[in-house]
Every structure is written in structure tokens, then in C-alpha cells.
Design a protein around this motif. Structure first.
Motif, PDB file in Angstrom:
ATOM      1  N   ALA A 119       0.814  -1.220   0.000  1.00 55.35           N
ATOM      2  CA  ALA A 119       0.000   0.000   0.000  1.00 55.35           C
ATOM      3  C   ALA A 119       0.846   1.267   0.000  1.00 55.35           C
ATOM      4  CB  ALA A 119      -0.934  -0.005   1.202  1.00 55.35           C
ATOM      5  N   LEU A 120       1.988   1.217   0.664  1.00 49.69           N
ATOM      6  CA  LEU A 120       2.832   2.415   0.700  1.00 49.69           C
ATOM      7  C   LEU A 120       3.445   2.708  -0.663  1.00 49.69           C
ATOM      8  CD1 LEU A 120       4.545   2.088   4.197  1.00 49.69           C
ATOM      9  CD2 LEU A 120       2.568   3.494   3.541  1.00 49.69           C
ATOM     10  N   ASP A 121       3.441   1.715  -1.556  1.00 48.31           N
ATOM     11  CA  ASP A 121       3.888   1.939  -2.937  1.00 48.31           C
ATOM     12  C   ASP A 121       2.730   2.370  -3.836  1.00 48.31           C
ATOM     13  OD1 ASP A 121       6.446   1.175  -2.223  1.00 48.31           O
ATOM     14  OD2 ASP A 121       6.217  -0.879  -2.954  1.00 48.31           O
ATOM     15  N   THR A 122       1.547   1.816  -3.596  1.00 49.13           N
ATOM     16  CA  THR A 122       0.419   2.117  -4.479  1.00 49.13           C
ATOM     17  C   THR A 122      -0.334   3.392  -4.086  1.00 49.13           C
ATOM     18  OG1 THR A 122      -1.011   0.627  -3.188  1.00 49.13           O
ATOM     19  CG2 THR A 122       0.111  -0.297  -5.116  1.00 49.13           C
ATOM     20  N   LEU A 123      -0.282   3.773  -2.822  1.00 51.47           N
ATOM     21  CA  LEU A 123      -0.970   4.997  -2.404  1.00 51.47           C
ATOM     22  C   LEU A 123      -0.526   6.231  -3.193  1.00 51.47           C
ATOM     23  CD1 LEU A 123      -1.149   4.400   1.451  1.00 51.47           C
ATOM     24  CD2 LEU A 123      -3.112   4.942  -0.008  1.00 51.47           C
ATOM     25  N   PRO A 124       0.774   6.407  -3.451  1.00 52.45           N
ATOM     26  CA  PRO A 124       1.181   7.597  -4.203  1.00 52.45           C
ATOM     27  C   PRO A 124       0.670   7.631  -5.641  1.00 52.45           C
ATOM     28  CG  PRO A 124       3.057   6.647  -3.016  1.00 52.45           C
ATOM     29  CD  PRO A 124       1.938   5.648  -2.949  1.00 52.45           C
ATOM     30  N   THR A 125       0.205   6.491  -6.168  1.00 49.30           N
ATOM     31  CA  THR A 125      -0.236   6.435  -7.563  1.00 49.30           C
ATOM     32  C   THR A 125      -1.703   6.805  -7.736  1.00 49.30           C
ATOM     33  OG1 THR A 125      -0.973   4.109  -7.546  1.00 49.30           O
ATOM     34  CG2 THR A 125       1.390   4.518  -7.882  1.00 49.30           C
ATOM     35  N   LEU A 126      -2.435   6.977  -6.657  1.00 52.55           N
ATOM     36  CA  LEU A 126      -3.874   7.182  -6.775  1.00 52.55           C
ATOM     37  C   LEU A 126      -4.227   8.516  -7.423  1.00 52.55           C
ATOM     38  CD1 LEU A 126      -5.181   5.705  -3.400  1.00 52.55           C
ATOM     39  CD2 LEU A 126      -4.952   4.591  -5.626  1.00 52.55           C
ATOM     40  N   LYS A 127      -3.394   9.517  -7.214  1.00 57.52           N
ATOM     41  CA  LYS A 127      -3.681  10.813  -7.850  1.00 57.52           C
ATOM     42  C   LYS A 127      -3.591  10.704  -9.365  1.00 57.52           C
ATOM     43  CE  LYS A 127      -2.713  13.831  -3.973  1.00 57.52           C
ATOM     44  NZ  LYS A 127      -1.944  14.973  -3.425  1.00 57.52           N
ATOM     45  N   GLU A 128      -2.695   9.827  -9.846  1.00 53.85           N
ATOM     46  CA  GLU A 128      -2.606   9.616 -11.293  1.00 53.85           C
ATOM     47  C   GLU A 128      -3.888   8.985 -11.825  1.00 53.85           C
ATOM     48  OE1 GLU A 128       0.718   7.052 -11.764  1.00 53.85           O
ATOM     49  OE2 GLU A 128       2.133   8.415 -10.759  1.00 53.85           O
ATOM     50  N   LYS A 129      -4.624   8.300 -10.965  1.00 52.33           N
ATOM     51  CA  LYS A 129      -5.881   7.669 -11.366  1.00 52.33           C
ATOM     52  C   LYS A 129      -7.069   8.610 -11.197  1.00 52.33           C
ATOM     53  CE  LYS A 129      -4.327   3.000 -10.192  1.00 52.33           C
ATOM     54  NZ  LYS A 129      -4.529   2.401 -11.526  1.00 52.33           N
ATOM     55  N   GLY A 130      -6.796   9.841 -10.808  1.00 54.32           N
ATOM     56  CA  GLY A 130      -7.855  10.842 -10.706  1.00 54.32           C
ATOM     57  C   GLY A 130      -8.423  11.048  -9.323  1.00 54.32           C
ATOM     58  N   PHE A 131      -7.830  10.404  -8.310  1.00 58.05           N
ATOM     59  CA  PHE A 131      -8.343  10.565  -6.951  1.00 58.05           C
ATOM     60  C   PHE A 131      -7.529  11.614  -6.209  1.00 58.05           C
ATOM     61  CE2 PHE A 131      -9.529   6.176  -8.029  1.00 58.05           C
ATOM     62  CZ  PHE A 131     -10.886   6.220  -7.738  1.00 58.05           C
ATOM     63  N   THR A 132      -8.160  12.691  -5.849  1.00 58.31           N
ATOM     64  CA  THR A 132      -7.488  13.713  -5.050  1.00 58.31           C
ATOM     65  C   THR A 132      -7.973  13.691  -3.607  1.00 58.31           C
ATOM     66  OG1 THR A 132      -9.153  15.334  -5.747  1.00 58.31           O
ATOM     67  CG2 THR A 132      -7.105  15.213  -7.029  1.00 58.31           C
ATOM     68  N   ALA A 133      -9.213  13.235  -3.405  1.00 57.02           N
ATOM     69  CA  ALA A 133      -9.757  13.133  -2.045  1.00 57.02           C
ATOM     70  C   ALA A 133     -10.846  12.072  -2.024  1.00 57.02           C
ATOM     71  CB  ALA A 133     -10.324  14.480  -1.580  1.00 57.02           C
ATOM     72  N   PHE A 134     -10.915  11.357  -0.916  1.00 51.85           N
ATOM     73  CA  PHE A 134     -11.947  10.348  -0.710  1.00 51.85           C
ATOM     74  C   PHE A 134     -12.918  10.835   0.359  1.00 51.85           C
ATOM     75  CE2 PHE A 134      -8.406   7.986  -2.473  1.00 51.85           C
ATOM     76  CZ  PHE A 134      -9.029   7.126  -3.370  1.00 51.85           C
ATOM     77  N   ASP A 135     -14.147  10.358   0.261  1.00 52.97           N
ATOM     78  CA  ASP A 135     -15.169  10.714   1.243  1.00 52.97           C
ATOM     79  C   ASP A 135     -15.130   9.796   2.459  1.00 52.97           C
ATOM     80  OD1 ASP A 135     -16.262  12.582  -0.676  1.00 52.97           O
ATOM     81  OD2 ASP A 135     -17.168  10.861  -1.678  1.00 52.97           O
ATOM     82  N   PHE A 136     -14.586   8.583   2.266  1.00 52.65           N
ATOM     83  CA  PHE A 136     -14.630   7.557   3.308  1.00 52.65           C
ATOM     84  C   PHE A 136     -13.397   6.681   3.124  1.00 52.65           C
ATOM     85  CE2 PHE A 136     -15.968   3.704   5.434  1.00 52.65           C
ATOM     86  CZ  PHE A 136     -16.923   4.086   6.373  1.00 52.65           C
ATOM     87  N   ILE A 137     -12.659   6.458   4.208  1.00 49.64           N
ATOM     88  CA  ILE A 137     -11.433   5.660   4.153  1.00 49.64           C
ATOM     89  C   ILE A 137     -11.478   4.617   5.265  1.00 49.64           C
ATOM     90  CG2 ILE A 137      -8.910   5.697   4.309  1.00 49.64           C
ATOM     91  CD1 ILE A 137      -9.031   8.611   3.299  1.00 49.64           C
TER      92      ILE A 137
END
Length: 220
Positions: A119-137
Motif C-alpha cells: 500500500a505504501l507503494d500504491t498509495l502515491p499512484t492514486l492521484k494519477e488515477k484521478g483521486f485527489t480526495a476520498f469521502d470515506f477511508i
């Protein structure tokens, strides 16, 4: 005095009374067992709690850390409105394959995406997928990294984001500072106590999963 057997029976009582029959979710738990996955999914009552909390939050975008066989992913995915998305991060490739099949069986493959890797490797890639903020984590992964996951969760939050972490009581061992297995949880709690961006509390739980608990927080 109550016993673990009684906790289990009470969980079953509430599940029987408050949940409609759900062959899909039942089959997913069976599939996880047959695939050799550890029996560490959230309990049905806890899964429905996550579903209700996501509904209350009006979540359109959900991030989950720790997929296992996708049982909690499906509960959360069902809370999403049309067009909503859930990203779930899973380290183990075998677990991820089982989860993807379960998600397909639940009819949520268009809403839920499983990303494989640390997860510590994939978390930084989420912005490239269009996610800037989540409503629920929802954080339900390896406990030593909970402090790092909290930092990333806050990075992907906005005002009003709900952050929930599972398995924080550890059968009461969380108050033992000498127990190395709970150090990640204790550091996580320390960060929450110091960070003014989030308001949080803990809820102890008993049931079919034993004695444990959640931390719930809302970003200010």
C-alpha cells in the motif's frame, strides 16, 4: 459474566433479526475459506455498520486499505451511489484474485477496483488515477504501518472525510506499551491525539470476531 460463546450468539441474534438473507455475502465467506484465506474478515454486523456509515457520509469515493477476499469491499461498494467508486489496496496477489472474483459475483466490478502491491507503494499512484480526495477511508491492513496509512489517509481527505481503522483494541493489549505487536496501533493513536485536523474516538467491540474495536474519525 459474558463469554466469547455468548458474544458469538448475540452477533448471530442481531444478524438474524436485522439482516435480510444474503446468499451472495454468504457465498463469498465460503469462497474465502475454500481459497485458504485467513478468517479475519469483518463480522457481518461490522460489515453492515461500515455500509451504514458510508451511507450516512454520502460517500461517492471510498478508499480501503486491506482487501483480503473483498468481503468488506462489497459491503462498502454496496453503499456507493450510481457512478461511485471504491479503490481497495491489497498486498497479496492470491487474495486480490479471490477478491476480484467475489466482487464480480456481487455485481460490483464496475464500481470496485483492486490494486495489488504494498500500500505504501500504491498509495502515491492514486492521484494519477484521478483521486485527489476520498469521502470515506477504511484502514484494515498490517498494523505496524497504521501510522503511515493515517498520514496518507489525511493526505487524501477533505473536510468531512470519515476515516475508520479496524482492530485497534487487540483483545485489550493496546494498553500494554511493552507489547511490540501493538506499537503501530499506539503510534497511530498518538498521531490522532496530536493532529488538530481530525476529531476521533474509539469504540470497543465484542462478538464473533472476539474482543477488539474501531477508531472513527472525521476530518475537520
Amino acid at each position: 459474566m459474558s463469554t466469547p460463546e455468548q458474544w458469538n450468539d448475540i452477533d448471530l441474534y442481531f444478524k438474524t433479526k436485522l439482516h435480510t438473507s444474503d446468499p451472495v455475502l454468504d457465498s463469498i465467506l465460503k469462497a474465502n475459506t475454500e481459497a485458504g484465506l485467513p478468517a479475519i474478515d469483518v463480522a457481518p454486523n461490522q460489515g453492515k455498520l461500515l455500509y451504514l456509515l458510508a451511507k450516512l457520509a454520502g460517500a461517492n469515493n471510498i478508499l480501503e486499505l486491506g482487501t483480503l477476499g473483498g468481503y468488506s469491499s462489497i459491503w462498502l461498494g454496496r453503499a456507493l451511489p450510481e457512478g461511485g467508486r471504491l479503490v481497495t489496496l491489497e498486498l497479496d496477489e492470491h487474495h486480490a484474485k479471490v477478491a476480484e472474483e467475489n466482487i464480480r459475483k456481487a455485481g460490483l466490478e464496475n464500481k470496485v477496483e483492486v490494486i495489488v502491491g504494498p500500500a505504501l507503494d500504491t498509495l502515491p499512484t492514486l492521484k494519477e488515477k484521478g483521486f485527489t480526495a476520498f469521502d470515506f477511508i477504511f484502514i484494515d491492513a498490517d498494523k505496524p504501518n497504521y501510522p503511515h496509512y493515517l498520514k496518507w489517509a489525511l493526505n487524501y481527505s477533505r473536510s468531512g472525510t470519515v476515516i475508520i481503522a479496524d482492530n485497534v483494541v487487540r483483545k485489550g493489549r493496546v494498553i500494554d506499551p511493552e507489547d511490540a505487536s501493538v506499537q503501530g496501533i499506539r503510534q497511530f493513536v498518538d498521531l490522532l491525539s496530536e493532529d488538530t485536523r481530525i476529531d476521533s474516538t474509539a469504540v470497543q467491540t465484542v462478538g464473533s470476531k472476539g474482543y477488539d474495536g474501531f477508531i472513527l474519525g472525521i476530518v475537520k
